[in-house]
Design an enzyme around this catalytic site. Structure first.
Site, PDB file in Angstrom:
ATOM      1  N   ASP A 212       0.834  -1.197   0.000  1.00  0.00           N
ATOM      2  CA  ASP A 212       0.000   0.000   0.000  1.00  0.00           C
ATOM      3  C   ASP A 212       0.875   1.255   0.000  1.00  0.00           C
ATOM      4  OD1 ASP A 212      -2.653   1.385   0.529  1.00  0.00           O
ATOM      5  OD2 ASP A 212      -1.526   2.013   2.300  1.00  0.00           O
ATOM      6  N   GLU A 248       1.532  -0.424  -4.895  1.00  0.00           N
ATOM      7  CA  GLU A 248       0.508   0.554  -5.271  1.00  0.00           C
ATOM      8  C   GLU A 248       1.176   1.892  -5.556  1.00  0.00           C
ATOM      9  OE1 GLU A 248      -3.287   3.145  -3.712  1.00  0.00           O
ATOM     10  OE2 GLU A 248      -1.676   2.530  -2.359  1.00  0.00           O
TER      11      GLU A 248
END
Length: 511
Positions: A212, A248
Site C-alpha cells: 500500500d 501501489e
C-alpha cells in the site's frame, strides 16, 4: 557450476514478479473486507473449482477503530500494531484460511500497510481492533513498539508536515499522506519491524504482498525491506521462492514520482489501465473500441511483465485514488462486464478482479458523501458472506467474481494462457474481435446497432458454447452456440440491446 549459479541468480532476480500461482491459473480476486472464515470457505467451494489463482485480502493487522464516521473501510489503512487482529478475524482464523486456500491451490496476497501508522490527530487510548494502547500525539505505539525516533517528522520539509506538492518527490515520500504518521523507513530498526511483520505472514504461508502507498515510500527503502524477507513456506512453494510483490503507485503521468522507479522491486499497479479502458467503453473523448488494437504498451501503459491490472479497485470504485469518473464498477454492470471480459481475454498484464460490497451512494455536488461506508455489518461486526441458491451472494455482498460472465472469463484466460494475440477485427467503430492463438476468440458489440459478421476465429472446426450467455453443462450449452467451419470462420450475431453484447468461445467450451 557457474552456469547453474547464473541461472539461480536470474531466477532470484525475477522471483518477485512471479505470483506463484498453481499451474494454469492466471487471475486473482480482491475479496475486499471479507472475513477470513468466509475466504477459507470461498477458496474451497468456489475459487479453486473455478480456476481462480489467488485472493488479495484486506490488511490483517491491528488498526484504529474509527467511530466518526462509524467504522469506515479506510480505518484498516491506519495501523496501530502488526498483531494479526482485525474485523476480518484473529490470527488463528487467518492461519486456517491460508492453510485451506493453499491446500486447494489458491494463493493469499496480503495488503501490507507499511508506509505509516494512524492519523496524527487521533485520540490516545485503546480504540483499536485488539485493544492495544497508542498515543499518536507523542508517536507512541507500544504494540510494535514505535516511538518518536521512528517517524519522519524531522525529515519532512513542509510547514504542515503533510504532502503539499506532488511535484516534489521528497515531500511525497517524507511527509504525511492525509495526516497519517509517516514511518522513517530508512532506519534499520523500522525496516526490521516491518520485515518481521511480513515474515510472520510469509511463514504462515502467504504468497506475496500488495504494498500500500508505495508511491509514498522511497524505492530503495522498499528494496531494503524486501531484502530482509524470508523465502516462501516450502510446504506449498518450491524451495527458494521469493514473495510476489505488487506496489501501489498511482501514476497517471505529470507528477514527480513515476511507476518505473519501482520496477526493480516487483510489479506495479497500472492505474492508467482502468481509467483509459473506462473512457473507451463509455465512448468519451471520441474514444472507440477499434483503437484498442494496440492496447497495452502502445497506449502508454507500463511493460506487461511489470503490470498488475484491474478495471476498478476498492479506492477508485468510490471516487478515491485515481481514475476519476471514467472508472467502471459494478454500478455500471453491462459495460463493466464487457471491460472485465476484455481485460481477461487480452494478454497484457497480470489480472485482478474486484469483489465488492453494496453501500448507499449519495451524490451531493458530484461527490458521494457515503464513500466512507464500511462493509455490511451488525453493530460493527462484519456480516458473513451468505450464498444464495442461484450462487450469488446475500447480505449486501456484490461478489462480481461470482457473476457468470466474469467467472467464465477467468476460465477463458486460463485456457488461452501463453497464446498469442491474433485475428483482430474491427468495424472502425465499437465492434471488435480478437483471438488468442488457436485456443480462444471473443467478439464485442459496443455500438448502437447490431453486429452480424463472419470472422476468422483461429479455432478448430466444431460447435462451441458461448461462455458469456451460458455454460457448457454435460456436453451441452445453456447459452448461444457458435459453429466454427473447417476454415476457422464462424458467423456472429450480437444485438446492441443484448443483455451482454459480447460472445466468447474457447477450446474447453467446445461441445
Amino acid at each position: 557450476m557457474k552456469f547453474f549459479l547464473l541461472l539461480s541468480l536470474i531466477g532470484f532476480c525475477w522471483a518477485q514478479y512471479d505470483p506463484h500461482t498453481q499451474y494454469g491459473r492466471t487471475a486473482i480476486v480482491h475479496l475486499f473486507e471479507w472475513r477470513w472464515v468466509d475466504i477459507a470457505k470461498e477458496c474451497e467451494r468456489y475459487l479453486a473449482p473455478n480456476g481462480f489463482a489467488g485472493v488479495q485480502v484486506s490488511p490483517p493487522n491491528e488498526n484504529i477503530v474509527v467511530h466518526s464516521p462509524s467504522r469506515p473501510w479506510w480505518e484498516r489503512y491506519q495501523p496501530i500494531s502488526y498483531k494479526i487482529c482485525s474485523r476480518s478475524g484473529n490470527e488463528d482464523e487467518f492461519r486456517d484460511m491460508v492453510n485451506r486456500c493453499n491446500n486447494v491451490g489458491v494463493r493469499i496476497y496480503v495488503d501490507a500497510v507499511i508506509n505509516h501508522m494512524c492519523g496524527v490527530g487521533a485520540q490516545a487510548g485503546q480504540s483499536s481492533t485488539c485493544g492495544s494502547y497508542f498515543n499518536p500525539n507523542n508517536r507512541d505505539f507500544p504494540g510494535v513498539p514505535y516511538s518518536g525516533f521512528d517517524f519522519n517528522d524531522g525529515k519532512c520539509r513542509t510547514a504542515s508536515g503533510g504532502i503539499e506538492n506532488y511535484q516534489d518527490a521528497a515531500q511525497v515520500r517524507d511527509c504525511r499522506l492525509s495526516g497519517l504518521l509517516d514511518l522513517a523507513l530508512e532506519k534499520d530498526y523500522v525496516r526490521t519491524k516491518v520485515a518481521d511483520y511480513m515474515n510472520h505472514l510469509i511463514d504462515i504461508g502467504v504468497a506475496g504482498f500488495r504494498l500500500d502507498a508505495s508511491k509514498h515510500m522511497w524505492p530503495g527503502d522498499i528494496k531494503a525491506i524486501l531484502d530482509k524477507l524470508h523465502n516462501l513456506n516450502t510446504k506449498w512453494f518450491s524451495q527458494g521462492s521469493r514473495p510476489f510483490i505488487f506496489q501501489e503507485v498511482i501514476d497517471l503521468g505529470g507528477e514527480a514520482v513515476s511507476s518505473n522507479e519501482y520496477f526493480g522491486n516487483g510489479r506495479v499497479t497500472e492505474f492508467k489501465y482502468g481509467a483509459k479502458l473506462g473512457k473507451v467503453m463509455r465512448k468519451w473523448d471520441g474514444e472507440k473500441m477499434s483503437y484498442l488494437k494496440n492496447w497495452g504498451e502502445g497506449w502508454g501503459l507500463m511493460p506487461s511483465d511489470r503490470a498488475l491490472v484491474f478495471v476498478d479497485n476498492h479506492d477508485n470504485q468510490r471516487g478515491h485514488g485515481a481514475g476519476g469518473a471514467s472508472i467502471l464498477t459494478f454500478w455500471d454492470a453491462r459495460l463493466y462486464k464487457m471491460a472485465v471480459g476484455f481485460m481477461l481475454a487480452h494478454p497484457y498484464g497480470f489480472t485482478r478482479v474486484m469483489s465488492s460490497y453494496y453501500w448507499p451512494r449519495n451524490f451531493q455536488n458530484g461527490k458521494d458523501v457515503n464513500d466512507w461506508v464500511g462493509p455490511p455489518n451488525n453493530n460493527g461486526k462484519t456480516k458473513e458472506v451468505s450464498i444464495n441458491p442461484d450462487s450469488t451472494c446475500g447480505n449486501d455482498w456484490i461478489c462480481e467474481h461470482r457473476w457468470r460472465q466474469i467467472r467464465n472469463m477467468v476460465a477463458f484466460r486460463n485456457v488461452v494462457n501463453g497464446q498469442p494475440f491474433a485475428n483482430w477485427w474491427d468495424n472502425d467503430s465499437n465492434q471488435v474481435a480478437f483471438g488468442r492463438g488457436n485456443k480462444g476468440f471473443i467478439v464485442f458489440n459496443n455500438d448502437d446497432w447490431a453486429l452480424s459478421e463472419t470472422l476468422q476465429t483461429g479455432l478448430p472446426a466444431g460447435t462451441y458454447c458461448d461462455v458469456i450467455s451460458g455454460d457448457k453443462v454435460d456436453g451441452n450449452c445453456t447459452g448461444i452456440k457458435v459453429y466454427v467451419g473447417n476454415d476457422g470462420k464462424a458467423h456472429f450475431s450480437i444485438s446492441n440491446s443484448a443483455e451482454d453484447p459480447f460472445i466468447a468461445i474457447h477450446a474447453e467450451s467446445k461441445i
